[in-house]
Motif scaffolding. Sequence first.
Motif, PDB file in Angstrom:
ATOM      1  N   ASP A 190       0.824  -1.214   0.000  1.00 48.59           N
ATOM      2  CA  ASP A 190       0.000   0.000   0.000  1.00 48.59           C
ATOM      3  C   ASP A 190       0.854   1.258   0.000  1.00 48.59           C
ATOM      4  N   GLN A 191       1.925   1.276   0.788  1.00 47.52           N
ATOM      5  CA  GLN A 191       2.808   2.441   0.828  1.00 47.52           C
ATOM      6  C   GLN A 191       3.528   2.632  -0.507  1.00 47.52           C
ATOM      7  N   VAL A 192       3.937   1.531  -1.128  1.00 44.34           N
ATOM      8  CA  VAL A 192       4.610   1.616  -2.428  1.00 44.34           C
ATOM      9  C   VAL A 192       3.645   2.169  -3.479  1.00 44.34           C
ATOM     10  N   LEU A 193       2.387   1.715  -3.429  1.00 46.12           N
ATOM     11  CA  LEU A 193       1.395   2.222  -4.381  1.00 46.12           C
ATOM     12  C   LEU A 193       1.141   3.717  -4.182  1.00 46.12           C
ATOM     13  N   VAL A 194       1.035   4.164  -2.941  1.00 47.35           N
ATOM     14  CA  VAL A 194       0.842   5.595  -2.672  1.00 47.35           C
ATOM     15  C   VAL A 194       2.037   6.383  -3.192  1.00 47.35           C
ATOM     16  N   LEU A 195       3.246   5.894  -2.908  1.00 47.94           N
ATOM     17  CA  LEU A 195       4.462   6.565  -3.378  1.00 47.94           C
ATOM     18  C   LEU A 195       4.496   6.610  -4.900  1.00 47.94           C
ATOM     19  N   CYS A 196       4.122   5.508  -5.535  1.00 50.63           N
ATOM     20  CA  CYS A 196       4.079   5.442  -6.995  1.00 50.63           C
ATOM     21  C   CYS A 196       3.089   6.466  -7.559  1.00 50.63           C
ATOM     22  N   HIS A 197       1.892   6.482  -7.036  1.00 60.03           N
ATOM     23  CA  HIS A 197       0.872   7.382  -7.573  1.00 60.03           C
ATOM     24  C   HIS A 197       1.202   8.846  -7.292  1.00 60.03           C
ATOM     25  N   ASP A 198       1.711   9.139  -6.094  1.00 57.86           N
ATOM     26  CA  ASP A 198       2.083  10.523  -5.795  1.00 57.86           C
ATOM     27  C   ASP A 198       3.243  10.988  -6.680  1.00 57.86           C
ATOM     28  N   SER A 199       4.199  10.100  -6.938  1.00 58.46           N
ATOM     29  CA  SER A 199       5.388  10.466  -7.701  1.00 58.46           C
ATOM     30  C   SER A 199       5.169  10.431  -9.211  1.00 58.46           C
ATOM     31  N   LEU A 200       4.296   9.547  -9.669  1.00 61.42           N
ATOM     32  CA  LEU A 200       4.141   9.342 -11.109  1.00 61.42           C
ATOM     33  C   LEU A 200       2.742   9.696 -11.613  1.00 61.42           C
ATOM     34  N   THR A 201       1.741   9.029 -11.094  1.00 58.47           N
ATOM     35  CA  THR A 201       0.377   9.185 -11.608  1.00 58.47           C
ATOM     36  C   THR A 201      -0.128  10.611 -11.474  1.00 58.47           C
ATOM     37  N   TYR A 202       0.010  11.202 -10.291  1.00 57.07           N
ATOM     38  CA  TYR A 202      -0.555  12.526 -10.031  1.00 57.07           C
ATOM     39  C   TYR A 202       0.465  13.656 -10.147  1.00 57.07           C
ATOM     40  N   ASN A 203       1.666  13.343 -10.574  1.00 62.69           N
ATOM     41  CA  ASN A 203       2.726  14.336 -10.716  1.00 62.69           C
ATOM     42  C   ASN A 203       2.682  14.906 -12.136  1.00 62.69           C
ATOM     43  N   ASP A 204       2.281  16.158 -12.261  1.00 62.60           N
ATOM     44  CA  ASP A 204       2.174  16.790 -13.583  1.00 62.60           C
ATOM     45  C   ASP A 204       3.524  16.942 -14.276  1.00 62.60           C
ATOM     46  N   ARG A 205       4.603  16.910 -13.519  1.00 64.17           N
ATOM     47  CA  ARG A 205       5.937  17.033 -14.119  1.00 64.17           C
ATOM     48  C   ARG A 205       6.433  15.705 -14.690  1.00 64.17           C
ATOM     49  N   GLY A 229      -7.738   7.933 -15.467  1.00 64.12           N
ATOM     50  CA  GLY A 229      -7.703   6.807 -14.537  1.00 64.12           C
ATOM     51  C   GLY A 229      -6.894   5.628 -15.040  1.00 64.12           C
ATOM     52  N   ASP A 230      -6.600   5.596 -16.344  1.00 64.60           N
ATOM     53  CA  ASP A 230      -5.822   4.480 -16.886  1.00 64.60           C
ATOM     54  C   ASP A 230      -4.419   4.433 -16.294  1.00 64.60           C
ATOM     55  N   ALA A 231      -3.792   5.595 -16.101  1.00 62.86           N
ATOM     56  CA  ALA A 231      -2.430   5.619 -15.557  1.00 62.86           C
ATOM     57  C   ALA A 231      -2.405   5.027 -14.151  1.00 62.86           C
ATOM     58  N   LYS A 232      -3.381   5.411 -13.319  1.00 63.06           N
ATOM     59  CA  LYS A 232      -3.419   4.876 -11.961  1.00 63.06           C
ATOM     60  C   LYS A 232      -3.603   3.363 -11.984  1.00 63.06           C
ATOM     61  N   ARG A 233      -4.514   2.898 -12.820  1.00 62.96           N
ATOM     62  CA  ARG A 233      -4.779   1.466 -12.929  1.00 62.96           C
ATOM     63  C   ARG A 233      -3.541   0.736 -13.474  1.00 62.96           C
ATOM     64  N   TYR A 234      -2.913   1.309 -14.513  1.00 64.92           N
ATOM     65  CA  TYR A 234      -1.762   0.671 -15.137  1.00 64.92           C
ATOM     66  C   TYR A 234      -0.581   0.602 -14.172  1.00 64.92           C
ATOM     67  N   PHE A 235      -0.197   1.762 -13.589  1.00 62.30           N
ATOM     68  CA  PHE A 235       0.939   1.756 -12.665  1.00 62.30           C
ATOM     69  C   PHE A 235       0.657   0.868 -11.456  1.00 62.30           C
ATOM     70  N   GLY A 236      -0.568   0.873 -10.970  1.00 63.18           N
ATOM     71  CA  GLY A 236      -0.926   0.027  -9.835  1.00 63.18           C
ATOM     72  C   GLY A 236      -0.742  -1.452 -10.134  1.00 63.18           C
ATOM     73  N   LYS A 237      -1.248  -1.896 -11.275  1.00 69.54           N
ATOM     74  CA  LYS A 237      -1.101  -3.310 -11.655  1.00 69.54           C
ATOM     75  C   LYS A 237       0.355  -3.647 -11.929  1.00 69.54           C
ATOM     76  N   TRP A 238       1.079  -2.702 -12.519  1.00 71.00           N
ATOM     77  CA  TRP A 238       2.496  -2.931 -12.812  1.00 71.00           C
ATOM     78  C   TRP A 238       3.248  -3.179 -11.510  1.00 71.00           C
ATOM     79  N   ILE A 239       2.982  -2.367 -10.511  1.00 62.83           N
ATOM     80  CA  ILE A 239       3.620  -2.552  -9.198  1.00 62.83           C
ATOM     81  C   ILE A 239       3.197  -3.884  -8.589  1.00 62.83           C
ATOM     82  N   GLU A 240       1.898  -4.140  -8.540  1.00 63.50           N
ATOM     83  CA  GLU A 240       1.400  -5.367  -7.911  1.00 63.50           C
ATOM     84  C   GLU A 240       1.964  -6.616  -8.584  1.00 63.50           C
ATOM     85  N   ASN A 241       2.094  -6.592  -9.903  1.00 61.70           N
ATOM     86  CA  ASN A 241       2.549  -7.775 -10.630  1.00 61.70           C
ATOM     87  C   ASN A 241       4.059  -7.951 -10.643  1.00 61.70           C
TER      88      ASN A 241
END
Length: 155
Positions: A7-22, A36-48
């Motif tokens: 869960d912490q890795v997913l939050v870090l991933c989304h804060d750093s990548l998914t929701y980061n406009d830079r 929403g595709d980016a959140k779903r994609y990065f999330g599954k990528w991390i989980e898998n």
Amino acid sequence: PRKEDLDQVLVLCHDSLTYNDRFISRFKNTKFFESGDAKRYFGKWIENTLFGEDSISTVLVEGEDETVIGFFIYVRKEVKELELPVYKGILTAVLPSYRGHQLHLVMQSHLYQLFPDKICYLDNTTQLTNIGVIKNHVRSEKVLDRVVFTFCRLK
């Protein structure tokens, strides 16, 4: 990494990548992907990949509170056309308060040491202007085989 770190890795991933406009990614380009595709994609990528059989990954934890401050994931791939294994850099992120201390380079160097194959291909997508990462590749005694550019036409 432990399962309870996910869960912490997913939050870090989304804060750093998914929701980061830079951070620019094809998965965030609304001309090609839905919201929403980016959140779903990065999330599954991390989980898998975080706990996959072929994953060689690291998660940094700070002190006694065990807060994940960064992660870097590599996956070992067999490519039939190549005689050597390929280690593909998947994703990396570091908490903003810990950036500027080259933690991603430390994690990357540590992972290089964990590769059981001393002769291999390393597949990283990195910016050519990221001199720290380029130097890290050279220090790792890896030899540059090729540079691949990917372009996208939007109009």
